[in-house]
Design a protein around this motif. Structure first.
Motif, PDB file in Angstrom:
ATOM      1  N   GLU A   1      50.290  41.988  41.680  1.00  0.00           N
ATOM      2  CA  GLU A   1      50.988  41.451  42.840  1.00  0.00           C
ATOM      3  C   GLU A   1      50.029  41.118  43.986  1.00  0.00           C
ATOM      4  OE1 GLU A   1      54.933  43.066  44.840  1.00  0.00           O
ATOM      5  OE2 GLU A   1      53.153  43.685  45.972  1.00  0.00           O
ATOM      6  N   SER A   2      48.952  41.871  44.105  1.00  0.00           N
ATOM      7  CA  SER A   2      47.976  41.625  45.166  1.00  0.00           C
ATOM      8  C   SER A   2      47.333  40.246  45.051  1.00  0.00           C
ATOM      9  CB  SER A   2      46.881  42.703  45.131  1.00  0.00           C
ATOM     10  OG  SER A   2      47.419  43.988  45.366  1.00  0.00           O
ATOM     11  N   LEU A   3      47.435  39.647  43.867  1.00  0.00           N
ATOM     12  CA  LEU A   3      46.815  38.341  43.631  1.00  0.00           C
ATOM     13  C   LEU A   3      47.819  37.195  43.686  1.00  0.00           C
ATOM     14  CD1 LEU A   3      44.589  39.465  40.616  1.00  0.00           C
ATOM     15  CD2 LEU A   3      43.884  39.232  43.009  1.00  0.00           C
TER      16      LEU A   3
ATOM     17  N   ALA B   1      41.456  43.944  48.350  1.00  0.00           N
ATOM     18  CA  ALA B   1      41.628  45.312  47.852  1.00  0.00           C
ATOM     19  C   ALA B   1      42.957  45.350  47.110  1.00  0.00           C
ATOM     20  CB  ALA B   1      41.624  46.294  49.015  1.00  0.00           C
ATOM     21  N   THR B   2      42.924  45.424  45.794  1.00  0.00           N
ATOM     22  CA  THR B   2      44.144  45.195  45.009  1.00  0.00           C
ATOM     23  C   THR B   2      44.867  46.454  44.556  1.00  0.00           C
ATOM     24  OG1 THR B   2      42.908  45.068  42.919  1.00  0.00           O
ATOM     25  CG2 THR B   2      43.251  43.001  44.125  1.00  0.00           C
ATOM     26  N   ASN B   3      44.209  47.590  44.568  1.00  0.00           N
ATOM     27  CA  ASN B   3      44.772  48.775  43.914  1.00  0.00           C
ATOM     28  C   ASN B   3      45.738  49.544  44.815  1.00  0.00           C
ATOM     29  OD1 ASN B   3      45.157  50.533  41.802  1.00  0.00           O
ATOM     30  ND2 ASN B   3      43.069  51.326  41.780  1.00  0.00           N
ATOM     31  N   VAL B   4      46.602  50.319  44.177  1.00  0.00           N
ATOM     32  CA  VAL B   4      47.523  51.192  44.895  1.00  0.00           C
ATOM     33  C   VAL B   4      46.764  52.429  45.392  1.00  0.00           C
ATOM     34  CG1 VAL B   4      48.191  52.410  42.773  1.00  0.00           C
ATOM     35  CG2 VAL B   4      49.732  52.428  44.737  1.00  0.00           C
ATOM     36  N   PRO B   5      47.052  52.922  46.583  1.00  0.00           N
ATOM     37  CA  PRO B   5      46.426  54.179  47.013  1.00  0.00           C
ATOM     38  C   PRO B   5      46.695  55.290  45.998  1.00  0.00           C
ATOM     39  CG  PRO B   5      47.464  53.111  48.874  1.00  0.00           C
ATOM     40  CD  PRO B   5      47.861  52.326  47.662  1.00  0.00           C
ATOM     41  N   ARG B   6      45.687  56.050  45.714  1.00  0.00           N
ATOM     42  CA  ARG B   6      45.792  57.048  44.630  1.00  0.00           C
ATOM     43  C   ARG B   6      46.864  58.103  44.908  1.00  0.00           C
ATOM     44  NH1 ARG B   6      39.651  58.664  44.681  1.00  0.00           N
ATOM     45  NH2 ARG B   6      39.628  56.416  45.050  1.00  0.00           N
ATOM     46  N   LYS B   7      47.171  58.350  46.200  1.00  0.00           N
ATOM     47  CA  LYS B   7      48.191  59.357  46.503  1.00  0.00           C
ATOM     48  C   LYS B   7      49.558  58.943  45.969  1.00  0.00           C
ATOM     49  CE  LYS B   7      48.832  57.499  51.206  1.00  0.00           C
ATOM     50  NZ  LYS B   7      48.669  57.788  52.653  1.00  0.00           N
TER      51      LYS B   7
END
Length: 287
Positions: free
Chosen positions: A211-213, A137-143
Motif C-alpha cells: 500500500e505504501s507504493l 519508508a514502506t514497512n509497518v512499525p514493529r510494535k
C-alpha cells in the motif's frame, strides 16, 4: 569510527577477493540461463516496478542492489525508491534529511536503524539522496506487527486514527492458503504462540509495504523496492497485494539465494523470482 572503517574494508576485501577467483555472483533467469547485470538492467528498465528480495546480511547482495539502483536511476531520474528497513514512522526523518532540513547525523540519531545500516544500507540512501530521488519508508512499525502476532489483526481495530496511518487500510484480507504462508505455518509447527496470528502479522507487513507504493504507482512513477526475500518469493507477499490493486502492473522480481556453486541454478531456487541472483554460500555477511 575505526571499527566502522575496518568493517567497510573487510566488505571491500571480500568482494575483490571473490571476483579475483572469478565467481562473486551470478544472475540467472528462472529458466536457468546465465545473464549479466547489464541484461538484468535492460529488463528492469522496461517494467513499472522492480523488487529485489534480499538476504539482509549479505554484503555482495547489498553491493549489487546498489548497482541495480544506479542502473535504474541513470535511465529514470524520477525513480521512486522504497524499503522494508524503514517503518512508516520514519518517513518524516527521511524527508527532512533528503530535503536538507536536518543533517545525516541527526537523521541517523532519530531513525530506527537496522544494526547493519552503516555498512549495508547507508550507500543506497546516500546515492538516492545525492540524485534527488524520493525514498519511501514502506514497512509497518514493529510494535503493530508484534500486537498482531499476539492478538490477531482484530486488535488493530481499537487503535487510534493516528496509529492507523502507519499500516495498510483495514480490513486486511489474508489468503491463508498462499503457499508462502502455508510454509510459514508448517515451519512454526510445535512452536509457542498462535501460528495464524504470526501469519497475519506477516501479511500486515506485506500489505503495508504494498500500500505504501500505491500513490507513486498511480502517479506513473517507476518503483525500486528493497525487501527481505521471503516478502516477494514466488510472486507472493507484497506482490500479491500489489497485483490485487494493479493487475496490469509490469513487475520484475529479483530474488537472492546462496549456493555452494554458481555455475548452475539449483532446481529448488528456480521459481523464486523472474531473475535469481545466486551468491556464494561462503560470501561475507555482516552479522
Amino acid at each position: 569510527m575505526r571499527k566502522s572503517l575496518f568493517a567497510i574494508l573487510l566488505i571491500f576485501w571480500s568482494i575483490v577477493t571473490i571476483n579475483a577467483q572469478g565467481e562473486a555472483y551470478q544472475f540467472f533467469t528462472n529458466k536457468g540461463k546465465k545473464i549479466d547485470l547489464k541484461d538484468v538492467l535492460k529488463v528492469a528498465n522496461e517494467v513499472d516496478a522492480v523488487f529485489i528480495g534480499e538476504l539482509h546480511n549479505n554484503s555482495i547482495g547489498h553491493w549489487l542492489q546498489l548497482q541495480v539502483l544506479k542502473g535504474l536511476q541513470t535511465q529514470n531520474p524520477d525513480l521512486v525508491v522504497g524499503s522494508e528497513i524503514f517503518e512508516r514512522e520514519d518517513q518524516l526523518n527521511l524527508d527532512e534529511w533528503f530535503s536538507g532540513q536536518i543533517t545525516e547525523s541527526n537523521f541517523e540519531a532519530e531513525a530506527n536503524l537496522w544494526k547493519n545500516y552503516n555498512t549495508d544500507y547507508r550507500p543506497v540512501l546516500r546515492y538516492a539522496k545525492e540524485k534527488g530521488l524520493r525514498f519511501i519508508a514502506t514497512n509497518v512499525p514493529r510494535k503493530y506487527a508484534s500486537l498482531v502476532s499476539k492478538a490477531g489483526l482484530g486488535a488493530l481495530d481499537s487503535l487510534s486514527p493516528q496509529a492507523k496511518n502507519y499500516f495498510a487500510e483495514l480490513p486486511i484480507e489474508v489468503d491463508m492458503s498462499m503457499p508462502g504462508y502455508v510454509a510459514m505455518k508448517d515451519m512454526m509447527h510445535g512452536a509457542p504462540g498462535n501460528s495464524e496470528f504470526m501469519i497475519q502479522a506477516q501479511a500486515l507487513k506485506d500489505a503495508t509495504m504494498a500500500e505504501s507504493l500505491f500513490e507513486p504507482i498511480r502517479g506513473g512513477k517507476q518503483i525500486y523496492h528493497i525487501n527481505g526475500s521471503y516478502h516477494t518469493k514466488d510472486g507472493e507477499g507484497i506482490l500479491w497485494y500489489l497485483k490485487r490493486e494493479f493487475p496490469d502492473l509490469k513487475i520484475l522480481d529479483i530474488h537472492m539465494v546462496t549456493q555452494d556453486q554458481l555455475d548452475k541454478l539449483d532446481d529448488k531456487n528456480a521459481k523464486a523470482g523472474e531473475i535469481i541472483l545466486v551468491l556464494p554460500s561462503d560470501s561475507h555477511t555482516t552479522y
